[in-house]
Design a protein around this motif. Structure first.
Motif, PDB file in Angstrom:
ATOM      1  N   PHE A   1       4.322  -8.204  10.875  1.00 21.67           N
ATOM      2  CA  PHE A   1       4.378  -6.872  10.259  1.00 21.67           C
ATOM      3  C   PHE A   1       5.484  -6.822   9.207  1.00 21.67           C
ATOM      4  O   PHE A   1       5.306  -6.230   8.140  1.00 21.67           O
ATOM      5  N   LEU A   2       6.604  -7.459   9.480  1.00 17.73           N
ATOM      6  CA  LEU A   2       7.647  -7.565   8.449  1.00 17.73           C
ATOM      7  C   LEU A   2       7.100  -8.274   7.215  1.00 17.73           C
ATOM      8  O   LEU A   2       7.350  -7.863   6.087  1.00 17.73           O
ATOM      9  N   ARG A   3       6.318  -9.315   7.468  1.00 21.06           N
ATOM     10  CA  ARG A   3       5.728 -10.056   6.342  1.00 21.06           C
ATOM     11  C   ARG A   3       4.765  -9.185   5.548  1.00 21.06           C
ATOM     12  O   ARG A   3       4.551  -9.405   4.353  1.00 21.06           O
ATOM     13  N   ALA A   4       4.163  -8.190   6.205  1.00 25.74           N
ATOM     14  CA  ALA A   4       3.245  -7.275   5.521  1.00 25.74           C
ATOM     15  C   ALA A   4       3.986  -6.100   4.884  1.00 25.74           C
ATOM     16  O   ALA A   4       3.361  -5.175   4.365  1.00 25.74           O
ATOM     17  N   GLY A   5       5.312  -6.135   4.938  1.00 27.43           N
ATOM     18  CA  GLY A   5       6.106  -5.094   4.285  1.00 27.43           C
ATOM     19  C   GLY A   5       6.316  -3.850   5.124  1.00 27.43           C
ATOM     20  O   GLY A   5       6.728  -2.810   4.606  1.00 27.43           O
ATOM     21  N   ILE A   6       6.035  -3.937   6.426  1.00 33.77           N
ATOM     22  CA  ILE A   6       6.197  -2.780   7.314  1.00 33.77           C
ATOM     23  C   ILE A   6       7.551  -2.898   8.019  1.00 33.77           C
ATOM     24  O   ILE A   6       7.874  -3.955   8.573  1.00 33.77           O
ATOM     25  N   PRO A   7       8.356  -1.823   7.998  1.00 29.61           N
ATOM     26  CA  PRO A   7       9.617  -1.878   8.747  1.00 29.61           C
ATOM     27  C   PRO A   7       9.317  -2.112  10.229  1.00 29.61           C
ATOM     28  O   PRO A   7       8.585  -1.338  10.844  1.00 29.61           O
ATOM     29  N   ALA A   8       9.842  -3.186  10.781  1.00 30.32           N
ATOM     30  CA  ALA A   8       9.499  -3.552  12.159  1.00 30.32           C
ATOM     31  C   ALA A   8      10.745  -4.078  12.851  1.00 30.32           C
ATOM     32  O   ALA A   8      11.526  -4.832  12.259  1.00 30.32           O
ATOM     33  N   ILE A   9      10.935  -3.661  14.107  1.00 31.77           N
ATOM     34  CA  ILE A   9      12.068  -4.188  14.872  1.00 31.77           C
ATOM     35  C   ILE A   9      11.604  -4.670  16.238  1.00 31.77           C
ATOM     36  O   ILE A   9      10.616  -4.198  16.782  1.00 31.77           O
ATOM     37  N   ASP A  10      12.356  -5.624  16.757  1.00 33.14           N
ATOM     38  CA  ASP A  10      12.077  -6.229  18.055  1.00 33.14           C
ATOM     39  C   ASP A  10      13.185  -5.820  19.016  1.00 33.14           C
ATOM     40  O   ASP A  10      14.335  -6.197  18.828  1.00 33.14           O
ATOM     41  N   LEU A  11      12.829  -5.040  20.033  1.00 30.48           N
ATOM     42  CA  LEU A  11      13.789  -4.726  21.098  1.00 30.48           C
ATOM     43  C   LEU A  11      13.623  -5.799  22.152  1.00 30.48           C
ATOM     44  O   LEU A  11      12.603  -5.860  22.843  1.00 30.48           O
ATOM     45  N   ILE A  12      14.603  -6.680  22.265  1.00 27.94           N
ATOM     46  CA  ILE A  12      14.483  -7.850  23.140  1.00 27.94           C
ATOM     47  C   ILE A  12      15.840  -8.213  23.716  1.00 27.94           C
ATOM     48  O   ILE A  12      16.867  -8.115  23.036  1.00 27.94           O
ATOM     49  N   ASP A  13      15.822  -8.607  24.970  1.00 29.23           N
ATOM     50  CA  ASP A  13      17.025  -9.090  25.659  1.00 29.23           C
ATOM     51  C   ASP A  13      16.776 -10.552  26.028  1.00 29.23           C
ATOM     52  O   ASP A  13      16.238 -10.866  27.076  1.00 29.23           O
ATOM     53  N   LEU A  14      17.158 -11.416  25.120  1.00 30.13           N
ATOM     54  CA  LEU A  14      16.859 -12.838  25.304  1.00 30.13           C
ATOM     55  C   LEU A  14      17.902 -13.537  26.173  1.00 30.13           C
ATOM     56  O   LEU A  14      17.814 -14.739  26.409  1.00 30.13           O
ATOM     57  N   ASP A  15      18.889 -12.779  26.664  1.00 28.81           N
ATOM     58  CA  ASP A  15      19.927 -13.395  27.495  1.00 28.81           C
ATOM     59  C   ASP A  15      19.494 -13.543  28.951  1.00 28.81           C
ATOM     60  O   ASP A  15      20.321 -13.847  29.809  1.00 28.81           O
ATOM     61  N   ASP A  16      18.217 -13.324  29.209  1.00 32.80           N
ATOM     62  CA  ASP A  16      17.701 -13.404  30.573  1.00 32.80           C
ATOM     63  C   ASP A  16      17.728 -14.858  31.055  1.00 32.80           C
ATOM     64  O   ASP A  16      17.027 -15.711  30.507  1.00 32.80           O
ATOM     65  N   PRO A  17      18.529 -15.175  32.100  1.00 32.85           N
ATOM     66  CA  PRO A  17      18.584 -16.566  32.585  1.00 32.85           C
ATOM     67  C   PRO A  17      17.253 -17.052  33.159  1.00 32.85           C
ATOM     68  O   PRO A  17      17.048 -18.262  33.299  1.00 32.85           O
ATOM     69  N   SER A  18      16.343 -16.134  33.488  1.00 30.74           N
ATOM     70  CA  SER A  18      15.052 -16.570  34.044  1.00 30.74           C
ATOM     71  C   SER A  18      13.984 -16.751  32.955  1.00 30.74           C
ATOM     72  O   SER A  18      12.827 -17.047  33.257  1.00 30.74           O
ATOM     73  N   TRP A  19      14.394 -16.627  31.699  1.00 32.81           N
ATOM     74  CA  TRP A  19      13.456 -16.751  30.565  1.00 32.81           C
ATOM     75  C   TRP A  19      12.706 -18.086  30.612  1.00 32.81           C
ATOM     76  O   TRP A  19      13.317 -19.148  30.712  1.00 32.81           O
ATOM     77  N   HIS A  20      11.386 -18.030  30.575  1.00 28.64           N
ATOM     78  CA  HIS A  20      10.508 -19.197  30.579  1.00 28.64           C
ATOM     79  C   HIS A  20      10.751 -20.115  31.777  1.00 28.64           C
ATOM     80  O   HIS A  20      10.670 -21.337  31.666  1.00 28.64           O
ATOM     81  N   THR A  21      11.089 -19.484  32.918  1.00 26.87           N
ATOM     82  CA  THR A  21      11.183 -20.232  34.178  1.00 26.87           C
ATOM     83  C   THR A  21      10.337 -19.513  35.228  1.00 26.87           C
ATOM     84  O   THR A  21       9.918 -18.369  35.038  1.00 26.87           O
ATOM     85  N   LEU A  22      10.144 -20.189  36.367  1.00 26.80           N
ATOM     86  CA  LEU A  22       9.379 -19.591  37.459  1.00 26.80           C
ATOM     87  C   LEU A  22      10.138 -18.429  38.100  1.00 26.80           C
ATOM     88  O   LEU A  22       9.579 -17.691  38.907  1.00 26.80           O
ATOM     89  N   ALA A  23      11.415 -18.274  37.754  1.00 23.58           N
ATOM     90  CA  ALA A  23      12.218 -17.197  38.342  1.00 23.58           C
ATOM     91  C   ALA A  23      12.054 -15.868  37.604  1.00 23.58           C
ATOM     92  O   ALA A  23      12.728 -14.889  37.936  1.00 23.58           O
TER      93      ALA A  23
END
Ligand SMILES: [Zn+2]
Length: 302
Positions: free
Chosen positions: A252-274
């Motif tokens: 959407f940013l590439r299409a010129g639309i103001p877009a934001i990502d609300l994300i908390d990537l500090d999650d220790p279980s990110w991409h794990t079985l936990a």
């Protein structure tokens, strides 16, 4: 506006929808949103084309049928880069206040990663359940949908549940963001005033910092949303620079639309079985839903 109304507005915190007598959004129900998170996890892993993804779609559509003004599905297929077959992907869309030309797009991905590649040993080949990475954003959107069924933000709103966000192997960027890229490629003249993406928004004690591409390319929208969070006293929104994340807001940013990502990537279980419901909390979901609803009123110019 009478004295009682003025008092109510003063108490309801500055900088949030109050003028012209517009009613404030209803208070989100964190427990109800958390039940949506658990229901998705109980569908099993939800990568594109899986039985779990089909079950999750049924749950999402069942919930939307209770109040959305229009529900649509968008199906498409790609050749599976990691298998012999073609892969069928399905985005879901729920729209509110269809006659409003000025619209805001809220998005979340409902697919989950087919491999726990941040885990160790044999777990790395197993699919995750994605309580935070997948189910949390959807849970918040469903709670927002329930609010929009009874509350008019003064603007049109489209919720899109993307498939195929998290399919690619690390570094294989072509097979990430498949649903959002397809949506952006086929949206024709549709140009929302803003796009807000919710991804990993359910962790207990989460800290949502300002995602890098959002700050770089949509600073005014960052100001609105983090300003609303601040005025509401929602402390999980932390106005500090966070990592830049290639996520469903980028097409959407590439299409010129103001877009934001609300994300908390500090999650220790990110991409794990936990990545399980026990690491998530109803209050986290409710806080994000509340900020999103008040941001809609702000984006409507209230
Ligand atoms: Zn992910």
């Amino acid at each position: 506006m009478g004295a009682a109304r003025r008092l109510a507005c003063a108490a309801a915190l500055l900088a949030v929808a109050c003028d012209r007598g517009a009613p404030p959004p209803p208070m989100p129900d964190g427990e109800r949103a958390f039940a949506d998170l658990v229901a998705q996890v109980e569908c099993g892993p939800r990568p594109p084309g899986s039985p779990g993804a089909a079950r999750a779609r049924r749950h999402i559509l069942d919930q939307l049928s209770l109040g959305a003004h229009r529900v649509a599905t968008q199906e498409f297929a790609i050749r599976d880069p990691y298998g012999a077959d073609s892969l069928r992907l399905v985005n879901l869309q729920a729209s509110f206040y269809l006659d409003r030309p000025v619209r805001v797009l809220l998005g979340a991905h409902y697919d989950t990663r087919p491999r726990a590649d941040r885990d160790t040993g044999r777990a790395r080949d197993l699919p995750i359940l994605g309580a935070n990475d997948g189910a949390s954003g959807v849970a918040v959107l469903l709670e927002v949908a329930r609010a929009l069924a009874v509350w008019d933000p003064g603007i049109g709103v489209d919720l899109v549940f993307f498939d195929g966000e998290d399919y690619g192997q690390e570094g294989d960027l072509e097979y990430y963001l498949m649903g959002s890229r397809h949506f952006a490629r086929t949206m024709g003249p549709y140009r929302p005033r803003a796009m807000i993406l919710l991804d990993m928004v359910g962790r207990r004690d989460q800290r949502i910092r300002v995602e890098g591409y959002s700050q770089q390319m949509a600073p005014e929208l960052v100001d609105v949303v983090f300003g609303v969070a601040e005025s509401l006293g929602v402390r999980s929104f932390v106005r500090e620079p966070g990592p830049a994340v290639v996520d469903d807001h980028v097409p959407f940013l590439r299409a010129g639309i103001p877009a934001i990502d609300l994300i908390d990537l500090d999650d220790p279980s990110w991409h794990t079985l936990a990545d399980l419901p026990e690491n998530c909390a109803p209050e986290s979901l409710a806080d994000v839903a509340r900020v999103v609803l008040h941001s809609l009123a702000r984006l409507a110019g209230r």
